[in-house]
Design an enzyme around this catalytic site. Structure first.
Site, PDB file in Angstrom:
ATOM      1  N   ARG A 133       1.026  -1.017  -0.193  1.00 47.46           N
ATOM      2  CA  ARG A 133       0.173  -0.150  -0.069  1.00 47.46           C
ATOM      3  C   ARG A 133       0.891   1.302  -0.007  1.00 47.46           C
ATOM      4  O   ARG A 133       0.642   2.199  -0.679  1.00 47.46           O
ATOM      5  CB  ARG A 133      -0.917  -0.085   1.251  1.00 47.46           C
ATOM      6  CG  ARG A 133      -2.086  -0.928   1.283  1.00 47.46           C
ATOM      7  CD  ARG A 133      -3.005  -0.719   0.250  1.00 47.46           C
ATOM      8  NE  ARG A 133      -3.806   0.482  -0.032  1.00 47.46           N
ATOM      9  CZ  ARG A 133      -4.265   1.184  -0.755  1.00 47.46           C
ATOM     10  NH1 ARG A 133      -4.324   0.776  -1.957  1.00 47.46           N
ATOM     11  NH2 ARG A 133      -5.491   2.306  -0.590  1.00 47.46           N
TER      12      ARG A 133
ATOM     13  N   LYS B 213     -26.233   9.581  18.430  1.00 45.90           N
ATOM     14  CA  LYS B 213     -26.048   8.937  17.061  1.00 45.90           C
ATOM     15  C   LYS B 213     -26.323   7.733  16.818  1.00 45.90           C
ATOM     16  O   LYS B 213     -26.931   7.365  15.684  1.00 45.90           O
ATOM     17  CB  LYS B 213     -24.435   9.609  16.718  1.00 45.90           C
ATOM     18  CG  LYS B 213     -24.024   9.165  15.266  1.00 45.90           C
ATOM     19  CD  LYS B 213     -23.785  10.396  14.514  1.00 45.90           C
ATOM     20  CE  LYS B 213     -23.617  10.199  13.039  1.00 45.90           C
ATOM     21  NZ  LYS B 213     -22.719   9.305  12.615  1.00 45.90           N
TER      22      LYS B 213
END
Ligand code: NAD
Ligand code: KPL
Length: 305
Positions: A37, A184
């Site tokens: 990566r 939330k």
């Protein structure tokens, strides 16, 4: 002294934070999964942030968890299901006075990550900002919002909070971060699973008011049971308001399922049901919703955890 911000996860939110921190002149290091990566990132030349249709490239330094430099400040910007393993991979690099900011949505992953690091201050975040990736190491800033930060164990703001002021990242320190996270979670539980099951935008739930109201009533019971009565106040009204305000949007869970990605079910509805079960409290409609969602994910070959 200006601390270096280590940001783990060059996904949507991690890239959005890293780009704005770097733009403000703060030292930033991205932590990428592995050498492959890292090589791809270096070939891309940095992170690209797309804002108001304009792309800007930020050549932020990057490394992998295997690097040996110490970490004083770490922003964990991976999905909830990756958080525990991610902090475990970095534990050996954290300084004795290290601080960790956990950006994960939902609940449960923060406790699991913090348990791995008993000596590290863990700051919890709840964000309504929106971002998505439109390519490798490219992030589009999609929705302005706010990030609340807090530490349930210590109301003292961290010293680096001042640095955030210069970045333009809208944020506020709050002693009530748990109330924000529970609120939330309740909103996400009332909206997201139904949008998946009805395959609709948030506004499509305006056709199912009774079902939404029943879920809100049970979520209110759960919040009171968890010592979060403030998070239960006028929940149904806020759910309705969010449904109307975001009527044209697909919920984050709907987007995950539509794109064949793993959801954060265990840290949202799964967490709510598990907590009620632990308290031996019956929440029949939330449990039934969880069962329907699990079947739906199973049928699509997606993880149900
Ligand atoms: P994302 O999938 O876009 O990014 C996560 C990144 O973390 C990926 O690039 C992944 O490869 C990386 N990662 C995972 N484990 C890693 C490891 N061990 N080492 C290095 N990298 C690792 O996710 P996202 O959308 O940025 O979401 C992150 C969290 O923020 C989630 O909990 C999400 O619910 C929450 N959130 C996202 C948004 C949004 O708009 N994207 C808004 C509010 C909250
Ligand atoms: O946060 C959301 C999401 O899609 O995850 C909203 C818009 C509040 C819907 O629950």
């Amino acid at each position: 002294m200006t601390m270096t911000w280590h940001v783990l996860g060059a996904g949507s939110l991690g890239s959005l934070w890293a780009a704005r921190l770097a733009r403000a002149g703060l030292p930033v290091r991205l932590l990428l999964r592995d050498r492959a990566r890292l090589a791809t990132y270096r070939a891309a030349g940095g992170l690209t942030l797309v804002e108001h249709g304009q792309s800007s490239l930020y050549p932020i330094a990057a490394q992998t968890p295997a690097d040996s430099t110490p970490i004083r400040l770490l922003l964990l910007a991976c999905k909830a299901y990756d958080a525990e393993a991610a902090v475990a991979s970095l534990a050996h690099r954290l300084t004795a006075d290290a601080e960790l900011i956990l950006l994960q949505n939902g609940m449960g992953s923060q406790d699991a990550a913090a348990a791995r690091l008993p000596r590290t201050r863990c700051i919890l975040a709840s964000s309504t900002e929106g971002a998505f990736r439109d390519g490798d190491f490219r992030v589009v800033f999609a929705g302005h919002g706010y990030t609340w930060l807090g530490d349930p164990l210590d109301p003292t703001p961290p010293t680096w909070l001042e640095q955030l002021g210069s970045t333009g990242i809208p944020h506020q320190w709050t002693p009530d971060i748990l109330t924000r996270l529970w609120r939330k979670l309740a909103l996400n539980c009332a909206i997201n699973p139904l949008t998946v099951l009805y395959d609709c935008r948030n506004g499509g739930l305006l056709e199912h008011p009774a079902e939404v109201a029943t879920l809100c009533a049970e979520l209110g019971e759960l919040l009171s049971l968890c010592g979060q009565p403030a998070a239960a106040e006028q929940l149904e009204e806020e759910v309705e308001r969010v449904i109307k305000a975001t009527a044209a949007n697909y919920s984050s869970m709907h987007q995950d399922v539509a794109q064949g990605r793993r959801t954060e079910i265990s840290f949202l509805l799964g967490h709510a049901c598990a907590v009620a079960h632990r308290h031996q409290h019956e929440l029949p409609h939330l449990n039934a919703l969880h069962g329907r969602l699990v079947s739906h994910l199973n049928a699509r070959g997606l993880p149900t955890q």
